[in-house]
Design a protein around this motif. Structure first.
Motif, PDB file in Angstrom:
ATOM      1  N   THR A  54      55.669 -18.621  19.574  1.00 35.61           N
ATOM      2  CA  THR A  54      55.508 -20.000  19.106  1.00 35.61           C
ATOM      3  C   THR A  54      54.023 -20.288  18.966  1.00 35.61           C
ATOM      4  O   THR A  54      53.244 -20.056  19.891  1.00 35.61           O
ATOM      5  CB  THR A  54      56.142 -20.988  20.093  1.00 35.61           C
TER       6      THR A  54
ATOM      7  N   TYR B 292      51.304 -23.327  17.827  1.00 33.35           N
ATOM      8  CA  TYR B 292      50.936 -24.670  17.388  1.00 33.35           C
ATOM      9  C   TYR B 292      49.613 -24.554  16.621  1.00 33.35           C
ATOM     10  O   TYR B 292      48.591 -24.190  17.209  1.00 33.35           O
ATOM     11  CB  TYR B 292      50.781 -25.613  18.584  1.00 33.35           C
TER      12      TYR B 292
ATOM     13  N   LYS C  34      53.993 -26.544  13.771  1.00 34.44           N
ATOM     14  CA  LYS C  34      54.635 -25.637  14.731  1.00 34.44           C
ATOM     15  C   LYS C  34      55.236 -24.468  13.972  1.00 34.44           C
ATOM     16  O   LYS C  34      56.043 -24.660  13.052  1.00 34.44           O
ATOM     17  CB  LYS C  34      55.706 -26.361  15.539  1.00 34.44           C
TER      18      LYS C  34
END
Length: 384
Positions: free
Chosen positions: A3, A5, A182
Motif C-alpha cells: 500500500t 500513499y 492511495k
C-alpha cells in the motif's frame, strides 16, 4: 501487496509567487505549514512502515508530518522530483506568458511535445515516476509506505495507472497541496484506490475549481501573473516619481512632507549599480507596479533590502504584490542573502497586514520622512 500513499507537497513559494518551480528549491509558505499540520493529523492513526520523498525542500518538509511523529527515517530519492523546467526554472509565469505563450499553453495542457531548453518532457516524468513507485513497492512487499512528491509528477503517473493516453494527462485534475492518492501495488499492477483526497484540509484546500485543463486558465493566468523589466533612468523618472507619490499618500494619508527628489536619486543610484535592481512590474504590457532593491547594502549581514514595493491602486488585492516579494526573494536568495528587510509606515494598516500575512515581522524602527517607520523582516534562507 504494498500500500502506497502518494502525497503532494504542501504549498511552497513557487505556488504562492507564481513562478516555475520544478527542480528549484523553495520554502513552505505560511499556509503550507498549516497544511502540513493537517496532514500530520490525518496520518496519526495510520500505520506507516517507511516514508520517502524527493530531495527538494518542499517535499522533505512535508514528509516531516509523517516520519517524525512515527519515529521513522526519511528516505530521499531524486527520482521523485517534479518535472524539470530547464531554463524556465524559478522565472515568473508572467514572463513565459509574454515571451513563449504557445509553449506555456502546451505545458498547461500537459502535452507530450512540450519542452524547454534543459527540461524534461511529460513522457519522461511519467516513466521515471512509474518506475520509481514500482521500485519502492518491491523494497516493501506487504508494507504500507508514504511517498511525498509533486503535483505534475503525481498526476502524470496516476494518469498512466488510470489508463489515460499520454496526450490526455491534462484532463486529470492537478492534486491539491498535501492531497493524497492511495495505491495498491502487486507485482507490476498498480490500482488507484483514490486520488486527490484533500478531506483533511478543510478551508486550507484549493479554492478554485481544480478540474483538468480549462481554456480559461490562460486568461486567468494572464490577468494575474507578473513579469519584470528594468526601469530606465531618466526616461522612467516621471513614472517612478508618480508611484512614489501615490505610495506616500497611501502610507501617510496625505502628501504632507513629500519630496520625491531624494527617492529618485536613490533609485537612480541603485539602477546605476545594477540595472535589474529597479524593476517595473507588468501584466503583459500593462504597468502595474515597481520593485526596487538595493544590491549594495548589507551584503555582509546577509540582508536584502527592499526600499520600495508598489502596486498601482487599480491592481491591488489581485494577488500581484506577493509576486513582487517573490522576485525579491529569488534575487536575494541567489546572492546568498538570508533575510529580506523593508520598512512600513506604522499607520499603513493595509500594508502591514499584507507583510504580516506573508511571514514578515517587526524587528525595530527607523526614522522616516515623517515620524518613524517600522522595520520588518522575513527569513528567506533555505533550511528544513
Amino acid at each position: 501487496m504494498t500500500t502506497i500513499y502518494l502525497i503532494r507537497h504542501a504549498e511552497a513559494e513557487g505556488n504562492l509567487y507564481r513562478r516555475c518551480q520544478g527542480w528549484k528549491n523553495g520554502l513552505i509558505t505560511t499556509k503550507g505549514r498549516l497544511q502540513i499540520k493537517a496532514l500530520e493529523r490525518r496520518f496519526e492513526d495510520i500505520h506507516i512502515d517507511a516514508v520517502y520523498s524527493s530531495d527538494l525542500y518542499r517535499t522533505m518538509s512535508t514528509a516531516g508530518a509523517i516520519y517524525r511523529p512515527k519515529g521513522l527515517t526519511l528516505r530521499v530519492d531524486s527520482q521523485l522530483r517534479e518535472i524539470g523546467g530547464g531554463c524556465w526554472e524559478d522565472l515568473p509565469w508572467g514572463q513565459w506568458l509574454y515571451e513563449d505563450r504557445e509553449n506555456l499553453i502546451s505545458f498547461l495542457r500537459c502535452q507530450p511535445e512540450w519542452s524547454a531548453p534543459g527540461s524534461e518532457t511529460y513522457g519522461q516524468v511519467r516513466e521515471r515516476m512509474c518506475q520509481t513507485i514500482q521500485q519502492i513497492a518491491a523494497v516493501h512487499p506487504g508494507q504500507t509506505v508514504a511517498v511525498v512528491s509533486h503535483g505534475s509528477a503525481i498526476r502524470s503517473a496516476v494518469s498512466n495507472w488510470l489508463g489515460y493516453a499520454l496526450d490526455k494527462i491534462g484532463t486529470l485534475p492537478l492534486g491539491d497541496n498535501t492531497s493524497v492518492a492511495k495505491l495498491l501495488v502487486e507485482n507490476s499492477r498498480v490500482q488507484v484506490e483514490f486520488y486527490n483526497d484533500n478531506s483533511h484540509l478543510g478551508n486550507l484546500a484549493f479554492t478554485r475549481n481544480n478540474t483538468g485543463w480549462k481554456e480559461e486558465a490562460v486568461a486567468a493566468m494572464e490577468a494575474g501573473s507578473v513579469r519584470f523589466m528594468p526601469m530606465e533612468f531618466p526616461q522612467d523618472g516621471e513614472r517612478y516619481l508618480s508611484a512614489r507619490q501615490d505610495g506616500w499618500a497611501a502610507s501617510h494619508g496625505n502628501l504632507e512632507g513629500f519630496d520625491g527628489r531624494p527617492f529618485l536619486q536613490v533609485a537612480q543610484r541603485n539602477s546605476a549599480f545594477a540595472k535589474d535592481s529597479v524593476l517595473a512590474a507588468l501584466t503583459g504590457s500593462t504597468f502595474v507596479g515597481v520593485l526596487q532593491m538595493d544590491w549594495e547594502q548589507e551584503a555582509e549581514e546577509k540582508v536584502g533590502r527592499v526600499p520600495f514595493l508598489y502596486i498601482a491602486p487599480e491592481y491591488r488585492s489581485k494577488g500581484l504584490g506577493v509576486q513582487l516579494l517573490g522576485q525579491a526573494v529569488s534575487v536575494y536568495r541567489s546572492m546568498g542573502r538570508q533575510v529580506l528587510r523593508l520598512r512600513c509606515a506604522p499607520e499603513n494598516e493595509r500594508a502591514k497586514r499584507f507583510y504580516l500575512s506573508y511571514g514578515f515581522y517587526k524587528v525595530g524602527e527607523e526614522r522616516g520622512g515623517v515620524g518613524h517607520l517600522d522595520t520588518m523582516e522575513k527569513y528567506i534562507g533555505l533550511e528544513l
